[in-house]
Design a protein around this motif. Structure first.
Motif, PDB file in Angstrom:
ATOM      1  N   TRP A 188       0.869  -1.178   0.000  1.00  0.00           N
ATOM      2  CA  TRP A 188       0.000   0.000   0.000  1.00  0.00           C
ATOM      3  C   TRP A 188       0.901   1.221   0.000  1.00  0.00           C
ATOM      4  O   TRP A 188       1.795   1.339   0.845  1.00  0.00           O
ATOM      5  CB  TRP A 188      -0.894  -0.006   1.223  1.00  0.00           C
ATOM      6  CG  TRP A 188      -1.739   1.218   1.411  1.00  0.00           C
ATOM      7  CD1 TRP A 188      -2.948   1.475   0.855  1.00  0.00           C
ATOM      8  CD2 TRP A 188      -1.428   2.366   2.234  1.00  0.00           C
ATOM      9  NE1 TRP A 188      -3.428   2.698   1.271  1.00  0.00           N
ATOM     10  CE2 TRP A 188      -2.502   3.270   2.125  1.00  0.00           C
ATOM     11  CE3 TRP A 188      -0.355   2.709   3.048  1.00  0.00           C
ATOM     12  CZ2 TRP A 188      -2.531   4.491   2.792  1.00  0.00           C
ATOM     13  CZ3 TRP A 188      -0.372   3.934   3.718  1.00  0.00           C
ATOM     14  CH2 TRP A 188      -1.455   4.800   3.587  1.00  0.00           C
ATOM     15  N   TYR A 203      -4.883  -6.990   4.155  1.00  0.00           N
ATOM     16  CA  TYR A 203      -6.173  -6.773   3.493  1.00  0.00           C
ATOM     17  C   TYR A 203      -7.087  -7.937   3.871  1.00  0.00           C
ATOM     18  O   TYR A 203      -6.628  -9.079   4.016  1.00  0.00           O
ATOM     19  CB  TYR A 203      -6.022  -6.726   1.977  1.00  0.00           C
ATOM     20  CG  TYR A 203      -5.215  -5.555   1.451  1.00  0.00           C
ATOM     21  CD1 TYR A 203      -5.852  -4.397   1.005  1.00  0.00           C
ATOM     22  CD2 TYR A 203      -3.822  -5.601   1.394  1.00  0.00           C
ATOM     23  CE1 TYR A 203      -5.118  -3.320   0.517  1.00  0.00           C
ATOM     24  CE2 TYR A 203      -3.082  -4.532   0.916  1.00  0.00           C
ATOM     25  CZ  TYR A 203      -3.733  -3.396   0.482  1.00  0.00           C
ATOM     26  OH  TYR A 203      -3.011  -2.327   0.003  1.00  0.00           O
ATOM     27  N   ASN A 208     -10.377  -5.379   1.203  1.00  0.00           N
ATOM     28  CA  ASN A 208     -10.416  -4.091   1.897  1.00  0.00           C
ATOM     29  C   ASN A 208      -9.176  -3.932   2.772  1.00  0.00           C
ATOM     30  O   ASN A 208      -8.773  -4.873   3.474  1.00  0.00           O
ATOM     31  CB  ASN A 208     -11.670  -3.988   2.761  1.00  0.00           C
ATOM     32  CG  ASN A 208     -12.939  -4.140   1.956  1.00  0.00           C
ATOM     33  OD1 ASN A 208     -13.151  -3.431   0.985  1.00  0.00           O
ATOM     34  ND2 ASN A 208     -13.789  -5.078   2.354  1.00  0.00           N
ATOM     35  N   LEU A 209      -8.594  -2.750   2.748  1.00  0.00           N
ATOM     36  CA  LEU A 209      -7.417  -2.471   3.560  1.00  0.00           C
ATOM     37  C   LEU A 209      -7.757  -2.573   5.040  1.00  0.00           C
ATOM     38  O   LEU A 209      -8.752  -2.022   5.499  1.00  0.00           O
ATOM     39  CB  LEU A 209      -6.893  -1.073   3.241  1.00  0.00           C
ATOM     40  CG  LEU A 209      -5.643  -0.603   4.004  1.00  0.00           C
ATOM     41  CD1 LEU A 209      -4.418  -1.418   3.597  1.00  0.00           C
ATOM     42  CD2 LEU A 209      -5.404   0.886   3.745  1.00  0.00           C
TER      43      LEU A 209
END
Length: 269
Positions: A188, A203, A208-209
Motif C-alpha cells: 500500500w 487486506y 479491503n485495507l
C-alpha cells in the motif's frame, strides 16, 4: 559357601536417584538494547502489529509481537542465538497475558503461526537462509514472509506443506494469501506518520485495507463530519420550508386585508 560382599558391590546395589532433565534457563534477557535497522523498519513492524490488533479488536485469543526474543531451546537461550523475528503471530493463546518475550516452554510448546521478516541487503542472506531453515524445521511455522521496507516489490512468502516450505504465488495484485490469518499481505503506497513509502499491509478476504487505529479514528471523524453536514443541510431545508410557509401566510393575510378594504368577503372570491 559364604562369600563376602565387597564395598564396591554394595555401592552398585544402591538405588540410583531418578534422572531428571536439566531445567530451562531462568536468566533470560528480553532487551539487548539493539534497535531495528532503520526508522522505516520500526514503523513497518508497528504497522503490522497495530493494524492486526485493530482488525481483531474484539478478540483476545492471539498474540502479535515484533522485535522481541523467542526462546525455544536451552542451547539457543544460552548462546543468545536467533533473537526472534521482526513480526510474528501466535493463534489460540491467551492474548491478555503480559509477555516480555515469547518463551516456548512457558507457552505449552507453542510456536508462531505466521512470521514476517523485514529484510534488507545486509540481512537478506540470513532471512532466506538460516532463519528460514529454523522457521521451517524447528518452529514448523505455517506461513513465512519477507519484505524490504525500502523496496516495494520485494514481498515473498512460503507455506509449510509436508514439512517443507513451498513458495506462495502472488495474485494479479502481487498479494499473498495467509490462510492461517485469513488475510492478504500486500503493499500500500501512502503516508504514515509523515513517512511516505510503499508499506506492507493486511487486506481482508474482500480486498479491503485493514486500517490502523489512527485511520479508523480519521474515518470516524469524517463520517461524523458528513453526518453533521447532512444534519445542517436538513436544518437549512427545514428553515427554507418554514420561511416559504411564512411568506405564503403573509401573502394570504395581505390579500385578505385588501379584499376587506374593497368590501369583498374572502370566502366569496
Amino acid at each position: 559357601m559364604i562369600t563376602e560382599t565387597s564395598p564396591k558391590t554394595e555401592l552398585l546395589t544402591e538405588v540410583a536417584p531418578e534422572w531428571e532433565p536439566p531445567m530451562p534457563p531462568t536468566d533470560l534477557i528480553f532487551d539487548d538494547g539493539e534497535l531495528l535497522e532503520s526508522k522505516r523498519h520500526r514503523m513497518a513492524m508497528n504497522v503490522l502489529i497495530d493494524s492486526l490488533y485493530q482488525h481483531w479488536s474484539g478478540r483476545c485469543d492471539f498474540f502479535a509481537g515484533g522485535n522481541m526474543f523467542i526462546y525455544y531451546s536451552s542451547t539457543q537461550a544460552r548462546n543468545r542465538d536467533d533473537k526472534g523475528p521482526d513480526f510474528f503471530v501466535v493463534l489460540d493463546v491467551d492474548g491478555k497475558t503480559d509477555r516480555q518475550g515469547w518463551v516456548v516452554w512457558e507457552e505449552e510448546g507453542r510456536y508462531p503461526d505466521m512470521i514476517v521478516e523485514l529484510t534488507s541487503p545486509s540481512t537478506a542472506s540470513v532471512d532466506i537462509g538460516k532463519k528460514k531453515d529454523i522457521y521451517e524445521q524447528t518452529f514448523r511455522t505455517p506461513y513465512y514472509f519477507i519484505f524490504n521496507p525500502f523496496d516495494g516489490k520485494s514481498l515473498e512468502g512460503w507455506s509449510l506443506e509436508n514439512n517443507r516450505y513451498q513458495k506462495l504465488q502472488p495474485d494479479d495484485r502481487g498479494w499473498l494469501w495467509c490462510k492461517k490469518l485469513e488475510l492478504w499481505l500486500g503493499t500500500w503506497e501512502g503516508t504514515i506518520q509523515q513517512e511516505s513509502a510503499v508499506w506492507l499491509r493486511f487486506y481482508d478476504e474482500q480486498g479491503n485495507l485493514v486500517l490502523l487505529p489512527g485511520e479508523v479514528a480519521e474515518q470516524e471523524r469524517q463520517r461524523a463530519e458528513q453526518e453533521r453536514q447532512r444534519a445542517e443541510q436538513e436544518r437549512q431545508r427545514a428553515e427554507q420550508e418554514r420561511q416559504r410557509a411564512e411568506q405564503e401566510r403573509q401573502r394570504a393575510e395581505s390579500l385578505a386585508a385588501k379584499l376587506k378594504e374593497l368590501g369583498i368577503e374572502p370566502d366569496s372570491v
